[in-house]
Design a protein around this motif. Structure first.
Motif, PDB file in Angstrom:
ATOM      1  N   ASP A   1     -20.754  10.418 -18.860  1.00  0.00           N
ATOM      2  CA  ASP A   1     -20.892  11.744 -18.797  1.00  0.00           C
ATOM      3  C   ASP A   1     -21.912  12.304 -20.031  1.00  0.00           C
ATOM      4  O   ASP A   1     -21.470  11.575 -21.185  1.00  0.00           O
ATOM      5  CB  ASP A   1     -19.617  12.291 -18.914  1.00  0.00           C
TER       6      ASP A   1
ATOM      7  N   GLY B   1     -22.614  14.082 -10.366  1.00  0.00           N
ATOM      8  CA  GLY B   1     -21.931  13.428 -11.297  1.00  0.00           C
ATOM      9  C   GLY B   1     -20.530  13.182 -11.123  1.00  0.00           C
ATOM     10  O   GLY B   1     -20.289  12.874  -9.770  1.00  0.00           O
TER      11      GLY B   1
ATOM     12  N   LEU C   1     -14.857   9.734 -22.291  1.00  0.00           N
ATOM     13  CA  LEU C   1     -16.156   9.850 -21.539  1.00  0.00           C
ATOM     14  C   LEU C   1     -17.051   9.465 -22.559  1.00  0.00           C
ATOM     15  O   LEU C   1     -16.943   9.381 -23.862  1.00  0.00           O
ATOM     16  CB  LEU C   1     -16.115  11.334 -21.678  1.00  0.00           C
TER      17      LEU C   1
ATOM     18  N   SER D   1     -21.321   8.497 -23.076  1.00  0.00           N
ATOM     19  CA  SER D   1     -22.750   8.893 -22.868  1.00  0.00           C
ATOM     20  C   SER D   1     -23.712   7.683 -23.266  1.00  0.00           C
ATOM     21  O   SER D   1     -23.378   7.005 -23.954  1.00  0.00           O
ATOM     22  CB  SER D   1     -23.129  10.262 -23.638  1.00  0.00           C
TER      23      SER D   1
ATOM     24  N   ARG E   1     -12.892  12.385 -13.286  1.00  0.00           N
ATOM     25  CA  ARG E   1     -12.665  12.719 -14.411  1.00  0.00           C
ATOM     26  C   ARG E   1     -11.408  12.828 -14.978  1.00  0.00           C
ATOM     27  O   ARG E   1     -10.928  12.400 -16.057  1.00  0.00           O
ATOM     28  CB  ARG E   1     -13.511  14.039 -14.523  1.00  0.00           C
TER      29      ARG E   1
END
Length: 248
Positions: free
Chosen positions: A183, A208, A220, A222, A214
């Protein structure tokens, strides 16, 4: 592997509705290499196909010699929706769902499971399966309506569905393990070590992560990305993440 059928066109028509289409020499090569049960294989030029095997896949050359039946080009083109440049195609038995689910559920794992959450692009899904096989991932699971064994996905995966466990599951059926979901707002992956039993979740190309995945996430995460660049291709994101896992 099975032996060459004396009536390959008839066998093809008998099996086509339930079998996995292996589209092209490389798909057949990989399927044989990873133990697929190939029921019928055809080509318009056996000598050319076996020459490819001599050059690119000598380890399965004898197996392909026993499988490939030569058929007229008109017959070949009638059997496959998009004739492959190598003029090779085959039908194989899809692995049993129960066996794949056992593989995905087995713990402890030595490699992550990749989750494609509500994927939309068939070619991207195939590319991810090819990547997962290359990195030795435990498997690839999809949520949502896309069938990861669709012929276009198998074509994109170059037959490497048979090298890893590939299934479609509901979110509440995801394999056990800590879920690391990709994410843009997550923690930079470069500061993390991804464990071998990780479940690596990637959202769809357009929208997404779903709320359900989620909500199942433990972390999470990146990927580094230059400002004003909107996103990476799905397969690129998976490749970066699996490389980080393998190198850490």
């Amino acid at each position: 592997m099975t032996s060459r059928d004396p009536e390959p066109v008839s066998a093809w028509h008998r099996l086509a509705d339930t079998a996995v289409l292996l589209d092209g020499f490389h798909a057949l090569k990989h399927a044989v290499r990873f133990g697929a049960e190939v029921r019928v294989a055809v080509t318009t030029d056996r000598a050319a196909a076996l020459a490819l095997a001599d050059e690119l896949a000598p380890d399965v050359r004898d197996a392909l010699d026993g499988l490939l039946a030569e058929v007229p080009e008109s017959a070949y083109r009638a059997l496959v929706p998009r004739p492959h440049p190598t003029a090779v195609a085959a039908l194989a038995v899809r692995p049993a769902r129960e066996a794949n689910l056992r593989t995905l559920a087995r713990t402890p794992r030595t490699a992550p499971v990749v989750v494609l959450d509500q994927p939309r692009n068939l070619g991207n899904a195939g590319a991810v399966i090819r990547l997962a096989a290359g990195f030795g991932a435990t498997g690839v699971v999809t949520t949502g309506p896309l069938d990861p064994w669709h012929p276009t996905v198998v074509r994109g995966g170059a037959g490497l569905h048979f090298a890893t466990a590939v299934e479609r599951v509901a979110v509440d059926e995801l394999p056990a393990g800590p879920v690391f979901a990709l994410d843009p707002e997550g923690e930079d992956i470069r500061g993390l070590k991804l464990p071998d039993d990780a479940v690596l979740a990637f959202g769809s190309e357009r929208s997404g992560l779903s709320g359900a995945v989620r909500g199942r996430s433990d972390h999470l995460v990146s990927l580094p990305m230059r400002a004003q660049v909107s996103s990476y291709n799905l397969a690129t994101s998976v490749a970066m993440t699996l490389f980080h896992w393998s190198a850490s």
